[in-house]
Design an enzyme around this catalytic site. Sequence first.
Site, PDB file in Angstrom:
ATOM      1  N   SER A 174       0.833  -1.199   0.000  1.00  0.00           N
ATOM      2  CA  SER A 174       0.000   0.000   0.000  1.00  0.00           C
ATOM      3  C   SER A 174       0.880   1.267   0.000  1.00  0.00           C
ATOM      4  CB  SER A 174      -0.969  -0.028   1.183  1.00  0.00           C
ATOM      5  OG  SER A 174      -1.959   0.971   1.063  1.00  0.00           O
ATOM      6  N   ASP A 270      -8.280  -2.942  -7.123  1.00  0.00           N
ATOM      7  CA  ASP A 270      -7.716  -2.740  -5.795  1.00  0.00           C
ATOM      8  C   ASP A 270      -8.789  -2.156  -4.860  1.00  0.00           C
ATOM      9  OD1 ASP A 270      -4.797  -2.203  -4.319  1.00  0.00           O
ATOM     10  OD2 ASP A 270      -6.371  -0.817  -3.725  1.00  0.00           O
ATOM     11  N   HIS A 337      -6.378  -5.974  -1.623  1.00  0.00           N
ATOM     12  CA  HIS A 337      -5.393  -4.923  -1.362  1.00  0.00           C
ATOM     13  C   HIS A 337      -4.313  -5.513  -0.463  1.00  0.00           C
ATOM     14  CE1 HIS A 337      -3.868  -0.838  -1.035  1.00  0.00           C
ATOM     15  NE2 HIS A 337      -3.850  -0.927   0.286  1.00  0.00           N
TER      16      HIS A 337
END
Length: 399
Positions: A174, A270, A337
């Site tokens: 991330s 995502d 994610h």
Amino acid sequence: MAAARSRLWSCFLMFFVALLEARGIPVGITYVRNAVARGAVCLDGSPPAYHFDKGSGTGIHNWLVHIEGGGWCNNVTTCLGRKNTRLGSSKQMAKEIAFSGILSNKHRFNPDFYNWNRIKVRYCDGASFTGDIEAVNRATNLHFRGARVWLAVMEDLLSKGMKDAQNAILSGCSAGGLTTIVHCDGFRTLLPMGAKVKCLSDAGYFINAKDVSGADHIQSFYNQVVATHGSAKHLPGSCTSIFRPGLCLFPQYMARQVRTPLFILNAAYDSWQIKNILAPGVADPHGAWHGCKLDINNCSPNQLKVMQDFRLEFMDALTRLGRSSSRGVFVDSCYAHCQSETQETWLWGDSPELAKTSIAKAVGDWFFDRKPFQKIDCPYPCNPTCHNRVFDPQEHPNL
């Protein structure tokens, strides 16, 4: 009957033991206390920190440095909101965390990197380790020093043996995946000339796309992040010489100039980007997207069409990198994610696959030059191996 029960119990026990092993061993925290004197501190002024599990055997000179994720803060208000949390203060971080997935120390769960020196760098600056403002407002006591934190942590690891690395990976998830792209070439320059060094960005390829209301929400947000943290001078000059600094947090504008081999691991749908770039709350005041963002199975045909269009935008942004034989690409059609940190998605019996290849194998083959891997999945819902995220509405009431 008794024998059948015994076999069933044995199978259950074996599964339970495997599950416990997959969760990983707890790894203690290390504080870089000498960084404070140099002003290399978290948002609240506390020292940077990381978790370090030492390598062994053939992996003793190999290093995997993984950067924690956690979004960004774009102004004083949002930075104050995280200042007294684990994302802004090492005082609030857990003293131990479990290493799994790419950080696992078990050969069966992480065959290529299990015995390396494995580090998880904690994220506490709010700007992907790019900020550097000397002044500290006495009223807020906010420190915007992410770039200094990055250097202090790297220097500490170099002193603990990374200076002799033979193989090294900089990875992250991330906001940590974005950190990996931003700092990839800089990481390479810290290590011996003869070392094999590559970077893995997991869920870090954030794209500059309009939200469902037609506004440039994420572009405005990134502009504010860069301005608040004074990040411009620590973003790649090859990008800032062409684009506004805020655009240079988007990989589609700055990753093409990365010279170190880079692996892009991302979901085309995502879940963070769908929730925060495509359909943020500000663009959906009546909550029409709420159920869809919680569970992709709840999406209406029109919402799925919008998400398919977002995938096409993601693919277009990815093509801006240009062609490179040294690059790795694993883009699946999952609603997910971060897929390298959890065992279930990194390497498990039913982990996501492309071309019958798990993420762990694809990354390992790419790093060791056993086999190139550049695969992009077909559109949702074509991949039955996906682990699509389902969010608890009680935990995400404002999604």
